[in-house]
Design a protein around this motif. Structure first.
Motif, mmCIF file in Angstrom:
data_model
loop_
_atom_site.group_PDB
_atom_site.id
_atom_site.type_symbol
_atom_site.label_atom_id
_atom_site.label_comp_id
_atom_site.label_asym_id
_atom_site.label_seq_id
_atom_site.Cartn_x
_atom_site.Cartn_y
_atom_site.Cartn_z
ATOM 1 N N TRP A 270 32.086 49.142 21.752
ATOM 2 C CA TRP A 270 32.456 47.729 21.654
ATOM 3 C C TRP A 270 33.058 47.401 20.299
ATOM 4 C CZ3 TRP A 270 30.317 44.270 18.146
ATOM 5 C CH2 TRP A 270 29.183 44.708 17.449
ATOM 6 N N HIS A 271 32.808 48.250 19.277
ATOM 7 C CA HIS A 271 33.405 48.006 17.973
ATOM 8 C C HIS A 271 34.928 48.066 18.036
ATOM 9 C CE1 HIS A 271 29.273 49.375 17.002
ATOM 10 N NE2 HIS A 271 29.380 48.527 15.979
ATOM 11 N N ALA A 272 35.442 49.015 18.807
ATOM 12 C CA ALA A 272 36.892 49.127 18.952
ATOM 13 C C ALA A 272 37.461 47.890 19.640
ATOM 14 C CB ALA A 272 37.246 50.383 19.744
ATOM 15 N N GLY A 273 36.748 47.416 20.658
ATOM 16 C CA GLY A 273 37.209 46.223 21.346
ATOM 17 C C GLY A 273 37.253 45.009 20.435
ATOM 18 N N VAL A 274 36.209 44.814 19.648
ATOM 19 C CA VAL A 274 36.179 43.683 18.719
ATOM 20 C C VAL A 274 37.302 43.799 17.698
ATOM 21 C CG1 VAL A 274 34.841 42.557 16.898
ATOM 22 C CG2 VAL A 274 33.718 43.273 19.013
ATOM 23 N N ALA A 275 37.538 45.021 17.187
ATOM 24 C CA ALA A 275 38.622 45.226 16.229
ATOM 25 C C ALA A 275 39.977 44.912 16.862
ATOM 26 C CB ALA A 275 38.596 46.666 15.720
ATOM 27 N N GLY A 276 40.176 45.314 18.115
ATOM 28 C CA GLY A 276 41.423 45.025 18.803
ATOM 29 C C GLY A 276 41.642 43.537 19.018
ATOM 30 N N PHE A 277 40.582 42.837 19.439
ATOM 31 C CA PHE A 277 40.704 41.390 19.639
ATOM 32 C C PHE A 277 40.942 40.671 18.312
ATOM 33 C CE2 PHE A 277 38.234 42.096 23.672
ATOM 34 C CZ PHE A 277 39.214 41.614 24.523
ATOM 35 N N ALA A 278 40.274 41.125 17.252
ATOM 36 C CA ALA A 278 40.448 40.493 15.945
ATOM 37 C C ALA A 278 41.869 40.680 15.434
ATOM 38 C CB ALA A 278 39.445 41.073 14.950
ATOM 39 N N LEU A 279 42.404 41.890 15.583
ATOM 40 C CA LEU A 279 43.784 42.148 15.151
ATOM 41 C C LEU A 279 44.763 41.325 15.974
ATOM 42 C CD1 LEU A 279 45.831 43.701 13.471
ATOM 43 C CD2 LEU A 279 45.669 45.584 15.124
ATOM 44 N N ALA A 280 44.536 41.262 17.277
ATOM 45 C CA ALA A 280 45.417 40.470 18.149
ATOM 46 C C ALA A 280 45.360 38.992 17.782
ATOM 47 C CB ALA A 280 45.015 40.668 19.607
ATOM 48 N N ALA A 281 44.154 38.478 17.537
ATOM 49 C CA ALA A 281 44.012 37.063 17.185
ATOM 50 C C ALA A 281 44.716 36.746 15.871
ATOM 51 C CB ALA A 281 42.528 36.703 17.089
ATOM 52 N N GLY A 282 44.593 37.648 14.882
ATOM 53 C CA GLY A 282 45.266 37.421 13.607
ATOM 54 C C GLY A 282 46.779 37.397 13.749
ATOM 55 N N LEU A 283 47.324 38.356 14.494
ATOM 56 C CA LEU A 283 48.764 38.384 14.719
ATOM 57 C C LEU A 283 49.238 37.150 15.470
ATOM 58 C CD1 LEU A 283 49.231 42.142 15.710
ATOM 59 C CD2 LEU A 283 50.159 41.033 13.656
ATOM 60 N N LEU A 284 48.530 36.789 16.517
ATOM 61 C CA LEU A 284 48.947 35.664 17.350
ATOM 62 C C LEU A 284 48.834 34.338 16.599
ATOM 63 C CD1 LEU A 284 47.298 36.847 20.662
ATOM 64 C CD2 LEU A 284 49.750 36.536 20.276
ATOM 65 N N PHE A 285 47.822 34.211 15.757
ATOM 66 C CA PHE A 285 47.709 32.991 14.952
ATOM 67 C C PHE A 285 48.898 32.878 14.004
ATOM 68 C CE2 PHE A 285 46.288 30.723 11.126
ATOM 69 C CZ PHE A 285 45.901 29.514 11.697
ATOM 70 N N ALA A 286 49.293 34.010 13.412
ATOM 71 C CA ALA A 286 50.467 33.989 12.536
ATOM 72 C C ALA A 286 51.731 33.656 13.326
ATOM 73 C CB ALA A 286 50.612 35.350 11.851
ATOM 74 N N PHE A 287 51.871 34.237 14.518
ATOM 75 C CA PHE A 287 53.040 33.939 15.356
ATOM 76 C C PHE A 287 53.084 32.456 15.734
ATOM 77 C CE2 PHE A 287 52.777 38.545 17.111
ATOM 78 C CZ PHE A 287 53.283 39.023 15.916
ATOM 79 N N THR A 288 51.927 31.895 16.075
ATOM 80 C CA THR A 288 51.868 30.485 16.456
ATOM 81 C C THR A 288 52.257 29.589 15.291
ATOM 82 O OG1 THR A 288 50.063 30.989 17.997
ATOM 83 C CG2 THR A 288 50.395 28.677 17.418
ATOM 84 N N THR A 289 51.762 29.912 14.116
ATOM 85 C CA THR A 289 52.079 29.123 12.924
ATOM 86 C C THR A 289 53.567 29.167 12.607
ATOM 87 O OG1 THR A 289 49.875 29.593 12.024
ATOM 88 C CG2 THR A 289 51.535 28.790 10.490
#
Length: 231
Positions: free
Chosen positions: A73-92
């Motif tokens: 589950w650590h890999a999954g959390v890392a993947g979601f965190a990276l995706a959220a960071g990228l998407l937040f930057a894209f949205t901004t």
């Protein structure tokens, strides 16, 4: 909740895989992404190429990390965190571009994008929420293979819809325009109802004048040939 993480992970994996492949499929697509990154003024122009490389590398890393949630589950959390960071930057960046009124084509999936607008802000914002939801839903619990298959299929459908959202919007816009053109003196509003266009400021006077003239012609007051005296 783990099945929700599977669905969110599948959707994001499809989106980020398409984004990375779309930018790297040829030199023209990657160059277009670099130019778009410089045009949105998110970073200084001299850093645009290096930033583009970092973005593509991060996008390419998201799908393997999300797939790794089945192992740990650590890999999954890392993947979601990276995706959220990228998407937040894209949205901004998309929101700032829309507010500035700049005409910059979206190159999220390589060449052929449309100018950034509210649709892109909503799309990226929604994907950000999906990433956050997936991170919180990841618990490392066991999920049955049948549940994984159903959740993954649902996620793939959502991901493909997001990838083609511009085409879907264009299709609906074209369909609405055709219906408006088919309704004389009006347009088709919400729920398929016909909304009549507002008449001009002198519409009533013009209609009254036309009616009076038509009555005069019918009664022979207008258009009657003049009489000439005989010898």
């Amino acid at each position: 909740m783990e099945i929700l993480a599977v669905a969110c992970g599948s959707a994001l994996a499809v989106v980020f895989a398409a984004a990375a492949v779309g930018k790297l499929r040829n030199r023209a697509s990657y160059a277009a992404f670099v130019r778009a990154l410089a045009a949105v003024e998110a970073v200084p122009r001299r850093w645009a190429r290096a930033c583009a490389a970092a973005v593509v590398a991060a996008e390419a890393a998201v799908p393997p990390l999300l797939a790794g949630q089945y192992a740990t589950w650590h890999a999954g959390v890392a993947g979601f965190a990276l995706a959220a960071g990228l998407l937040f930057a894209f949205t901004t960046v998309a929101a700032a571009t829309v507010i500035r009124g700049a005409h910059v084509e979206c190159r999220c999936f390589g060449a052929g994008g449309k100018p950034m607008g509210r649709l892109h802000v909503v799309r990226n914002g929604t994907l950000t929420l999906i990433a956050v939801l997936g991170a919180f839903a990841t618990s490392g619990g066991r999920v049955e293979p049948a549940q994984v298959a159903v959740a993954s299929a649902a996620g793939v459908v959502v991901g493909m819809t997001v990838i083609r959202i511009e085409d879907i919007e264009a299709l609906f816009r074209s369909s609405t325009k055709e219906r408006d053109d088919a309704v004389p003196g009006g347009r088709v509003g919400a729920r398929g109802r016909v909304v009549r266009t507002r008449p001009g400021p002198h519409a009533g006077r013009d209609q009254a004048t036309a009616g009076a003239r038509r009555t005069a012609v019918e009664r022979g007051w207008l258009g009657r040939p003049a009489r000439h005296g005989g010898g």
